[in-house]
Design a protein around this motif. Structure first.
Motif, short mmCIF file in Angstrom:
data_model
loop_
_atom_site.label_atom_id
_atom_site.label_comp_id
_atom_site.label_asym_id
_atom_site.label_seq_id
_atom_site.Cartn_x
_atom_site.Cartn_y
_atom_site.Cartn_z
N ALA A 1 8.66 7.37 -1.57
CA ALA A 1 7.88 7.56 -2.25
C ALA A 1 7.09 7.58 -1.40
N PHE A 2 6.24 6.57 -0.79
CA PHE A 2 4.92 6.10 -0.36
C PHE A 2 5.11 7.50 0.87
N LYS A 3 6.51 7.80 1.90
CA LYS A 3 6.38 8.16 2.54
C LYS A 3 6.52 10.07 2.38
N ASP A 4 7.24 10.48 0.85
CA ASP A 4 6.98 11.68 0.90
C ASP A 4 5.56 11.86 0.31
N VAL A 5 5.22 11.02 -0.40
CA VAL A 5 3.81 11.60 -1.85
C VAL A 5 2.53 11.12 -1.02
N LEU A 6 2.48 9.83 -0.40
CA LEU A 6 1.12 9.06 0.31
C LEU A 6 0.65 9.67 1.27
N TRP A 7 1.65 9.77 2.20
CA TRP A 7 1.44 10.42 3.85
C TRP A 7 0.97 11.44 4.04
N LYS B 1 -2.59 5.68 2.79
CA LYS B 1 -1.48 4.88 3.16
C LYS B 1 -2.52 2.86 1.85
N LYS B 2 -2.53 3.46 1.18
CA LYS B 2 -2.17 2.26 0.84
C LYS B 2 -1.43 1.72 -0.78
N CYS B 3 -0.57 1.37 -0.48
CA CYS B 3 0.26 1.08 -1.06
C CYS B 3 0.63 -0.28 -2.06
N LEU C 1 8.64 -3.72 4.92
CA LEU C 1 7.38 -2.88 5.02
C LEU C 1 6.89 -2.70 6.09
N ASP C 2 6.62 -3.64 7.23
CA ASP C 2 6.50 -3.89 8.40
C ASP C 2 7.15 -2.90 9.55
N ASP C 3 8.44 -3.27 9.34
CA ASP C 3 9.36 -1.82 9.98
C ASP C 3 8.76 -0.40 9.61
N ALA C 4 8.38 -0.43 8.67
CA ALA C 4 8.64 1.40 8.23
C ALA C 4 7.24 1.70 8.64
N GLY C 5 6.62 0.67 8.57
CA GLY C 5 5.01 1.70 9.06
C GLY C 5 4.08 1.09 8.32
N PHE C 6 4.92 -0.10 7.14
CA PHE C 6 3.08 -0.01 6.03
C PHE C 6 2.59 -1.50 6.12
N THR C 7 2.51 -2.01 7.17
CA THR C 7 1.96 -3.16 7.37
C THR C 7 0.72 -3.48 6.61
N ASP C 8 0.16 -2.70 6.00
CA ASP C 8 -1.55 -3.22 5.00
C ASP C 8 -0.89 -3.12 2.99
N ALA C 9 0.43 -2.97 3.41
CA ALA C 9 1.15 -2.64 1.73
C ALA C 9 0.93 -4.16 0.92
#
Length: 232
Positions: free
Chosen positions: A100-106, A111-113, A133-141
């Motif tokens: 959902a983060f990738k489909d809607v936010l990106w 990227k804030k989530c 999360l880190d592996d998916a690119g959301f290191t700041d999640a």
């Protein structure tokens, strides 16, 4: 890591000792150093910053967990916090949240989530969730913890178990004097638009649809109550 403690005291939650206790408890927690509250009336009356996340009932309103997450991201794109343990954190919750983060936010350039974990072994779950999360690119999640937290549980999570939580959401044990009993009632969706709904969690799985309470009497004395489906 800049950890925060968020006071969560919904204004009419039955666990608080009255509606005023929820409001005043949120105010006292803010004065004591918490960052914000989920008690929106405390924001209105006292100016305590309101913040919060989705509920399990939100997830159960939709035909799929992904649909619930994507809809929430569309409605609150600036800082969505998705509750990932309604069914299975790693079997569906976190993969659907990342999707959902990738489909809607990106596509919006956002990227804030954040995610919230509310049950089971929250220390173990947070460590595995952080890696996913880190592996998916959301290191700041941001990862948020809840579920009957108090200062001792938070200290253990941070100092002993090194759980990578950013936010701790304290509720029942913060807004009640815990040596006085608190009613451990939990709101869950049992039926939505005529369709039975179930929440699956270890030790917390709900009975879908309408239910009845059957009282057991043995030898003329009350022996206990059983919750069962209305048609059983």
């Amino acid at each position: 890591m800049n950890r925060q403690t968020v006071a969560v005291a919904p204004d009419l939650e039955p666990r608080a000792h009255g509606a005023d206790a929820a409001m005043l408890g949120a105010r006292a927690a803010y004065i004591g150093g918490c960052n914000s509250t989920a008690c929106t009336i405390a924001d209105r009356e006292f100016g305590v910053p309101a913040s919060g996340t989705m509920a399990h009932s939100w997830v159960q309103m939709f035909d799929s967990e992904y649909e619930a997450f994507a809809t929430y991201c569309r409605l609150y794109p600036d800082n969505p916090t998705l509750l990932v343990d309604t069914y299975s954190v790693f079997g569906s919750g976190l993969p659907n949240a990342i999707r959902a983060f990738k489909d809607v936010l990106w596509p919006m350039g956002l990227k804030k989530c954040a995610i919230r974990i509310d049950s089971r072994d929250i220390a173990y779950l947070s460590k595995k969730a952080r890696k996913m999360l880190d592996d998916a690119g959301f290191t700041d999640a941001v990862i948020s913890a809840s579920n009957d937290l108090d200062e001792y549980a938070i200290e253990n999570l941070v100092m002993v178990q090194n759980a990578p939580y950013d936010i701790f959401a304290a509720g029942t044990k913060l807004v009640t004097a815990y040596d006085c009993p608190a009613l451990g009632g939990v709101f869950k969706t049992k039926r939505y638009n005529g369709e039975p709904k179930i929440k699956i969690a270890e030790g917390k799985t709900t009975i879908p649809g309408d239910t009845d309470v059957v009282r057991i009497i043995r030898n003329g004395k009350y022996d206990g109550d059983v919750i069962c489906r209305a048609n059983d």
